[in-house]
Write a protein that holds these residues in place. Structure first.
Motif, PDB file in Angstrom:
ATOM      1  N   GLY A  25      27.630  74.614  81.243  1.00 17.41           N
ATOM      2  CA  GLY A  25      26.519  75.138  82.078  1.00 17.41           C
ATOM      3  C   GLY A  25      25.635  74.061  82.292  1.00 17.41           C
ATOM      4  O   GLY A  25      24.754  74.048  83.391  1.00 17.41           O
ATOM      5  N   ASP A  26      25.749  72.999  81.492  1.00 15.72           N
ATOM      6  CA  ASP A  26      24.848  71.741  81.991  1.00 15.72           C
ATOM      7  C   ASP A  26      25.889  70.609  82.195  1.00 15.72           C
ATOM      8  O   ASP A  26      25.188  69.359  82.371  1.00 15.72           O
ATOM      9  N   GLY A  27      27.027  70.433  82.496  1.00 15.93           N
ATOM     10  CA  GLY A  27      27.807  69.447  82.891  1.00 15.93           C
ATOM     11  C   GLY A  27      28.829  69.048  81.627  1.00 15.93           C
ATOM     12  O   GLY A  27      28.945  69.729  80.814  1.00 15.93           O
ATOM     13  N   PRO A  28      29.527  68.142  82.012  1.00 11.51           N
ATOM     14  CA  PRO A  28      29.498  67.279  83.285  1.00 11.51           C
ATOM     15  C   PRO A  28      30.005  68.074  84.558  1.00 11.51           C
ATOM     16  O   PRO A  28      30.848  69.030  84.327  1.00 11.51           O
ATOM     17  N   ILE A  29      29.657  67.725  85.548  1.00 13.15           N
ATOM     18  CA  ILE A  29      30.094  68.128  86.988  1.00 13.15           C
ATOM     19  C   ILE A  29      30.854  66.700  87.494  1.00 13.15           C
ATOM     20  O   ILE A  29      30.219  65.801  87.453  1.00 13.15           O
ATOM     21  N   TRP A  30      32.150  66.996  87.623  1.00 16.47           N
ATOM     22  CA  TRP A  30      32.602  65.771  88.145  1.00 16.47           C
ATOM     23  C   TRP A  30      32.356  65.762  89.551  1.00 16.47           C
ATOM     24  O   TRP A  30      32.501  66.745  90.422  1.00 16.47           O
ATOM     25  N   CYS A  31      32.138  64.696  90.099  1.00 20.33           N
ATOM     26  CA  CYS A  31      31.728  64.272  91.532  1.00 20.33           C
ATOM     27  C   CYS A  31      33.154  63.785  92.417  1.00 20.33           C
ATOM     28  O   CYS A  31      33.530  62.701  91.847  1.00 20.33           O
ATOM     29  N   ALA A  32      33.338  64.127  93.426  1.00 19.95           N
ATOM     30  CA  ALA A  32      34.326  63.383  94.342  1.00 19.95           C
ATOM     31  C   ALA A  32      34.303  61.991  94.439  1.00 19.95           C
ATOM     32  O   ALA A  32      35.071  61.085  94.540  1.00 19.95           O
ATOM     33  N   GLU A  33      32.770  61.550  94.469  1.00 22.41           N
ATOM     34  CA  GLU A  33      32.425  60.009  94.393  1.00 22.41           C
ATOM     35  C   GLU A  33      32.604  59.324  93.528  1.00 22.41           C
ATOM     36  O   GLU A  33      32.504  58.073  93.539  1.00 22.41           O
ATOM     37  N   GLY A  34      32.826  59.733  92.342  1.00 19.39           N
ATOM     38  CA  GLY A  34      33.333  59.282  91.035  1.00 19.39           C
ATOM     39  C   GLY A  34      32.383  59.700  90.013  1.00 19.39           C
ATOM     40  O   GLY A  34      32.839  59.879  88.629  1.00 19.39           O
ATOM     41  N   PRO A  35      30.887  59.507  89.958  1.00 17.35           N
ATOM     42  CA  PRO A  35      30.199  59.833  89.002  1.00 17.35           C
ATOM     43  C   PRO A  35      30.556  61.334  88.195  1.00 17.35           C
ATOM     44  O   PRO A  35      30.994  62.174  89.010  1.00 17.35           O
ATOM     45  N   LYS A  36      30.053  61.562  86.961  1.00 11.73           N
ATOM     46  CA  LYS A  36      30.286  62.551  86.297  1.00 11.73           C
ATOM     47  C   LYS A  36      28.838  62.862  85.724  1.00 11.73           C
ATOM     48  O   LYS A  36      28.079  62.131  85.089  1.00 11.73           O
ATOM     49  N   ILE A  37      28.016  64.162  86.201  1.00 12.76           N
ATOM     50  CA  ILE A  37      26.736  64.437  86.056  1.00 12.76           C
ATOM     51  C   ILE A  37      26.442  65.425  84.871  1.00 12.76           C
ATOM     52  O   ILE A  37      27.322  66.514  84.848  1.00 12.76           O
ATOM     53  N   ARG A  38      25.566  65.041  84.249  1.00  7.77           N
ATOM     54  CA  ARG A  38      24.981  65.886  82.994  1.00  7.77           C
ATOM     55  C   ARG A  38      23.723  66.304  83.795  1.00  7.77           C
ATOM     56  O   ARG A  38      22.825  65.263  83.785  1.00  7.77           O
ATOM     57  N   SER A 107      21.576  56.973  81.881  1.00  9.47           N
ATOM     58  CA  SER A 107      22.535  57.831  80.967  1.00  9.47           C
ATOM     59  C   SER A 107      22.603  59.187  80.553  1.00  9.47           C
ATOM     60  O   SER A 107      21.389  59.671  80.082  1.00  9.47           O
ATOM     61  N   GLY A 108      23.684  59.780  80.686  1.00 11.43           N
ATOM     62  CA  GLY A 108      23.681  61.317  80.048  1.00 11.43           C
ATOM     63  C   GLY A 108      24.488  61.203  78.728  1.00 11.43           C
ATOM     64  O   GLY A 108      25.019  62.451  78.446  1.00 11.43           O
ATOM     65  N   LYS A 109      24.552  60.223  77.923  1.00  8.47           N
ATOM     66  CA  LYS A 109      25.439  59.941  77.167  1.00  8.47           C
ATOM     67  C   LYS A 109      26.940  59.845  77.370  1.00  8.47           C
ATOM     68  O   LYS A 109      27.398  60.273  78.366  1.00  8.47           O
ATOM     69  N   GLY A 110      27.839  58.816  76.798  1.00  8.37           N
ATOM     70  CA  GLY A 110      28.875  58.492  77.264  1.00  8.37           C
ATOM     71  C   GLY A 110      28.977  57.895  78.537  1.00  8.37           C
ATOM     72  O   GLY A 110      28.320  57.133  79.187  1.00  8.37           O
ATOM     73  N   THR A 111      29.819  58.547  79.614  1.00  9.21           N
ATOM     74  CA  THR A 111      30.087  57.903  80.591  1.00  9.21           C
ATOM     75  C   THR A 111      29.585  58.954  81.810  1.00  9.21           C
ATOM     76  O   THR A 111      29.863  58.785  83.020  1.00  9.21           O
ATOM     77  N   ARG A 112      28.496  59.889  81.459  1.00 10.57           N
ATOM     78  CA  ARG A 112      27.696  60.731  82.267  1.00 10.57           C
ATOM     79  C   ARG A 112      26.567  60.028  82.680  1.00 10.57           C
ATOM     80  O   ARG A 112      25.755  59.539  81.866  1.00 10.57           O
ATOM     81  N   THR A 113      26.136  60.567  83.941  1.00  9.70           N
ATOM     82  CA  THR A 113      24.890  60.284  84.471  1.00  9.70           C
ATOM     83  C   THR A 113      23.885  61.503  84.415  1.00  9.70           C
ATOM     84  O   THR A 113      24.319  62.533  84.737  1.00  9.70           O
ATOM     85  N   ALA A 114      22.897  61.229  83.931  1.00 11.98           N
ATOM     86  CA  ALA A 114      21.817  62.474  83.714  1.00 11.98           C
ATOM     87  C   ALA A 114      21.315  62.291  85.220  1.00 11.98           C
ATOM     88  O   ALA A 114      20.938  61.313  85.568  1.00 11.98           O
TER      89      ALA A 114
END
Length: 148
Positions: A25-38, A107-114
């Motif tokens: 429910g709060d991610g990660p959302i994987w983006c086609a452009e590359g980032p993984k969002i929290r 950083s949203g921790k790890g490889t995620r972007t908040a």
């Protein structure tokens, strides 16, 4: 867009995310452009992959703990993103949604972007999930943002 070696979008940078997959429910959302969002400023219960499927993983210590399961929160986010289009071998739910405009909070921790993201027709995605009562605001990671 400035992205670190870990795939994290630099704080303060506006970027586009076209959602392709969701974990909870709060991610990660994987983006086609590359980032993984929290998603910034909210907390959902965790989902956990176990033999035979995905189950509610509960709440982490010292995190806000919403009353609904992580699966319910994830499914609401998936619905906002246009509905499920299958799943990936990792357990992520595949989605096809319009491009979102996002602002990085680092950083949203790890490889995620908040990030705070706005979806066409929905508005602020974090606030839409708060209004749906499937996540809680997390002031520690949301600053003074207010949902209207």
């Amino acid at each position: 867009m400035l992205i670190s070696l870990l795939g994290i979008v630099t704080t303060g940078v506006a970027f586009t995310c076209t959602p392709v997959a969701v974990w909870d429910g709060d991610g990660p959302i994987w983006c086609a452009e590359g980032p993984k969002i929290r998603l910034h400023g909210i907390a959902a219960r965790e989902v956990k992959r176990v033999r035979g499927g995905i189950v509610d993983g509960g709440c982490k210590p010292d995190h806000p703990c919403p009353p609904v399961s992580g699966v319910v929160a994830r499914d609401r986010l998936v619905a906002l993103l246009g509905g499920a289009r299958g799943s990936l071998p990792t357990g992520h739910i595949r989605v096809t949604a319009p491009a979102m405009r996002c602002i990085s909070y680092g950083s949203g921790k790890g490889t995620r972007t908040a990030a705070a993201c706005s979806l066409p027709g929905v508005g602020d995605l974090s606030c839409a999930l708060v209004r749906a009562n499937v996540v809680l605001r997390w002031r520690s990671y949301g600053g003074d943002r207010v949902c209207r």
